[in-house]
Design an enzyme around this catalytic site. Structure first.
Site, PDB file in Angstrom:
ATOM      1  N   GLY A 100       2.837  -6.434   5.891  1.00 46.33           N
ATOM      2  CA  GLY A 100       1.923  -6.279   4.760  1.00 46.33           C
ATOM      3  C   GLY A 100       2.598  -5.864   3.471  1.00 46.33           C
TER       4      GLY A 100
ATOM      5  CB  ILE B 207       6.455  -2.515   4.355  1.00 51.84           C
ATOM      6  CG1 ILE B 207       5.472  -1.443   4.835  1.00 51.84           C
ATOM      7  CG2 ILE B 207       7.886  -2.005   4.417  1.00 51.84           C
ATOM      8  CD1 ILE B 207       5.683  -1.053   6.300  1.00 51.84           C
TER       9      ILE B 207
ATOM     10  CD  GLU C 234      -8.672 -11.400  13.928  1.00 55.24           C
ATOM     11  OE1 GLU C 234      -9.681 -12.123  13.919  1.00 55.24           O
ATOM     12  OE2 GLU C 234      -8.137 -10.955  12.899  1.00 55.24           O
TER      13      GLU C 234
ATOM     14  CE  LYS D 150       2.891  -9.235  11.308  1.00 52.74           C
ATOM     15  NZ  LYS D 150       1.890  -8.189  11.635  1.00 52.74           N
TER      16      LYS D 150
END
Lengths: 427, 427
Positions: free
Chosen positions: A135, A137, A191, A206
């Site tokens: 996000g 960072i 979710e 990631k």
């Protein structure tokens, strides 16, 4: 250096897309001060154009994202739709038409990024993706620019806020996994299908991107060892605490003698480490370089505005015509990583075995471990009412192979009343 | 994008300079992979050319740094000498001769940076300074590039490793200030004259640079309220701990209704904050943006290799011809900050008064505070053998003005056996 007006098209108006549109007007003055130019949002592509949208006047609503790729007025296409196929098509076609790209799509870049990066290189276009990892960072920029004078030795990250929220709730409130997951879903962190988050796939996506940035190699996503936190037992959180650790879902990569050792695992982190202090939906990355030493970055890893912050940083960079070394390496087409076979990886381990409360069982288990050269550093044995007793060990460094062989032998010898729990330990 | 060969000249071969020279050959392959070009160190200027130096073959040793500025072969001048006058001349003359600049000189940039930035702008040259704030932590790049989509609300930093080492030793080992300082000097963390570090000036220099980067304004160094940690009493560290805080030397800046409130103060930091966990010679910066939320960066703020890591990152950036927005703003000549008059700043406070152990003294002190509208949140009173008793308060939010007026009145009323101790509180 100036560009007067930069025209952008946005695909996707979900959480991040709406945050981005909001910030674009909220921080308009800051953006102008930073770039010297006006940023104009021309078109937004959404799945359902009939829904009421909160968009500034004059922004065109489209239902075919491909129109962004072909609009000659648009300079930058921002892909915040998610998903693989359409997003890939959109980015590829936009690149072909000479546009710059910003995306937050880690799954796409991790699984199919190589061809997109190659295309961007051919087209001399920016393909920026700060928002795709952790996000707000700025870990992409940090690896791509600031730490380029380093040889990176290792990196570890808490890269999934949902998973970390669940573990934090289990740790601080003694909740079960199911209760913490239900709470995360209720709060909108998880979710309806939480697979990507809790089974470690999102973290692995990631991690693949961080490995590209840190070492300039392509680590095929399909070869990454991945284990998530689904059904993690709070008993293990308690035992870990007794040893002085917190359980975190870590993505880790380390260069060992030229071979890359990487994977996603629930991991016991020494409680004195900053990584152990990362609570709730926060993310963090810790890395070690041969120049910078240890560096730790902590912030909001998801959510509307933090992720949009990363998108805007990329947009400012494009507006400033910053040099587009998309990979952070001069050579954009990256070689495949030299991967350490996962079974050869070494770690200290936390192990829990559920056994009958019989004399001799500790000896037998310890024997099964020592037969494989796995030596025990600490042990906890506690009585239980049910007759099933947890036996808990912290080991010295051992290979994955040795540990799984020992556990296999225990299973075959019928020592275990429940599957063995083995987590890696950091620190 | 390529440059084949980039020729550099270095001024200063102290701790950071030697680290830089070492890394330049140690990480040669990484640097080439990151830039596509060879970086060639041509000349190094040192004060004493007769001393034995560990330099690669072919590097020229000079004793006049100005020769770097006039050598037509040199593309980039790296200033790691420190000091103001000569360094300023070197940078100015190098810029005039069309060279790019990298410097770690926070004192120079904070006190006299404006004219150098203006000159760099005129010459369209890079003037980069990642190494000048917080060593290896990429806070300059983060503010200049990654967070440009944010409006920054506030930032706090532990920006001086020596000061933090002293406070950490006092906190963890119960040492006195003098003992901890002597230890820091012995370990080479503190200079023989530790004024810059422990009296807060070094932190203030760095804070001025961070304010430029975060808000695009010039905060005159001479107007910064600065208070250091010299002779801090370990009694206060103990009382702070009882309230749940650690004492840290913080540089802080905050935008309040368009006015900037900034200063350097010993500050009580809530022990649950990551900033409170910053130990030893580490540095950290925490900031809050209206998009990114809270962001925290932690790493080695000084030392040979971490600082050289920042210099190399800047060098790679220049080799890549990254756009040189030296201030991070399009407009390079920055307006003066709109500064909140320091006496109007508000904070919660920790206060300790040494008083006679008489009945009524608590009432009198509390009265002196409440007369100025300073209200007390918590208090500790403890007996002492000597007759001098510490009375300790945590206040609710109060202005600097109110607090100093209350303390003035106490002093005049002859309540105090020793000067009052007033530290700000964060969290």
């Amino acid at each position: 250096m100036s560009c007067d007006v930069l025209t952008i098209g946005l695909a996707g108006l979900g959480t991040v897309g709406s945050g981005f549109v909001h910030l674009l007007s909220e921080n308009k003055e800051e953006l102008r001060a930073r770039t010297g130019c006006d940023i104009r949002l021309k078109s937004v592509a959404v799945r359902d154009t009939t829904r009421q949208r909160n968009l500034p006047d004059g922004v065109q609503l489209l239902n075919d994202p491909m129109q962004l790729a072909t609009d000659p007025e648009i300079d930058v296409v921002i892909e915040l739709m998610g998903g693989i196929e359409t997003a890939k098509q959109l980015i590829a076609r936009s690149l072909e038409n000479g546009k710059q790209i910003i995306t937050a799509n880690k799954a796409l870049l991790a699984e199919e990024g190589a061809c997109l990066f190659r295309l961007a290189e051919e087209k001399k276009a920016a393909l920026r993706y700060e928002a795709s990892v952790a996000g707000g960072i700025p870990i992409v920029e940090t690896l791509k620019e600031s730490l380029t004078g380093n040889r990176i030795n290792s990196l570890e990250g808490i890269l999934n806020g949902t998973g970390n929220y669940i573990l934090s709730e289990m740790t601080s409130k003694g909740r079960t996994f199911d209760a913490a997951l239900a709470d995360a879903q209720e709060k909108g962190y998880a979710e309806a299908d939480p697979t990507l988050d809790i089974d470690g796939y999102d973290t692995a996506h990631k991690l693949v991107l961080l490995i590209r940035l840190a070492w300039g190699v392509d680590y095929p996503y399909t070869e990454m060892p991945i284990r998530g936190i689904r059904n993690l037992d709070r008993m293990d959180i308690e035992f870990a605490r007794e040893f002085g650790y917190r359980i975190k879902l870590l993505g880790r990569a380390k260069m060992r003698n030229g071979q890359l050792e990487a994977g996603v695992f629930p991991t016991l982190v020494n409680h004195t480490y900053l990584l152990a202090r990362v609570g709730g939906a926060f993310n963090a990355v810790r890395l070690e370089g041969n120049a910078v030493g240890s560096l730790f970055l902590h912030g909001l890893g998801a959510g509307s505005l933090p992720t949009a912050s990363a998108v805007l940083g990329d947009l400012v960079s494009i507006a400033r015509h910053n040099n587009r070394l998309n990979s952070g390496f001069y050579q954009q087409v990256l070689p495949k990583a030299n991967i350490l076979p996962p079974e050869q990886a070494c770690s200290t381990y936390y192990m829990r075995f559920m056994v009958k409360d019989d004399p001799g069982v500790l000896r037998d288990l310890a024997g099964a471990l020592s037969d494989q050269g796995v030596s025990i550093a600490q042990a906890i044995q506690k009585g239980q009412s049910e007759g099933a007793v947890p036996l808990v060990f912290m080991t010295h460094e051992a290979s994955v192979q040795a540990v799984s062989k020992a556990v296999d032998n225990m299973r075959r010898a019928d020592f275990l009343l429940a599957p063995a729990i083995c987590y890696r330990v950091m620190g």
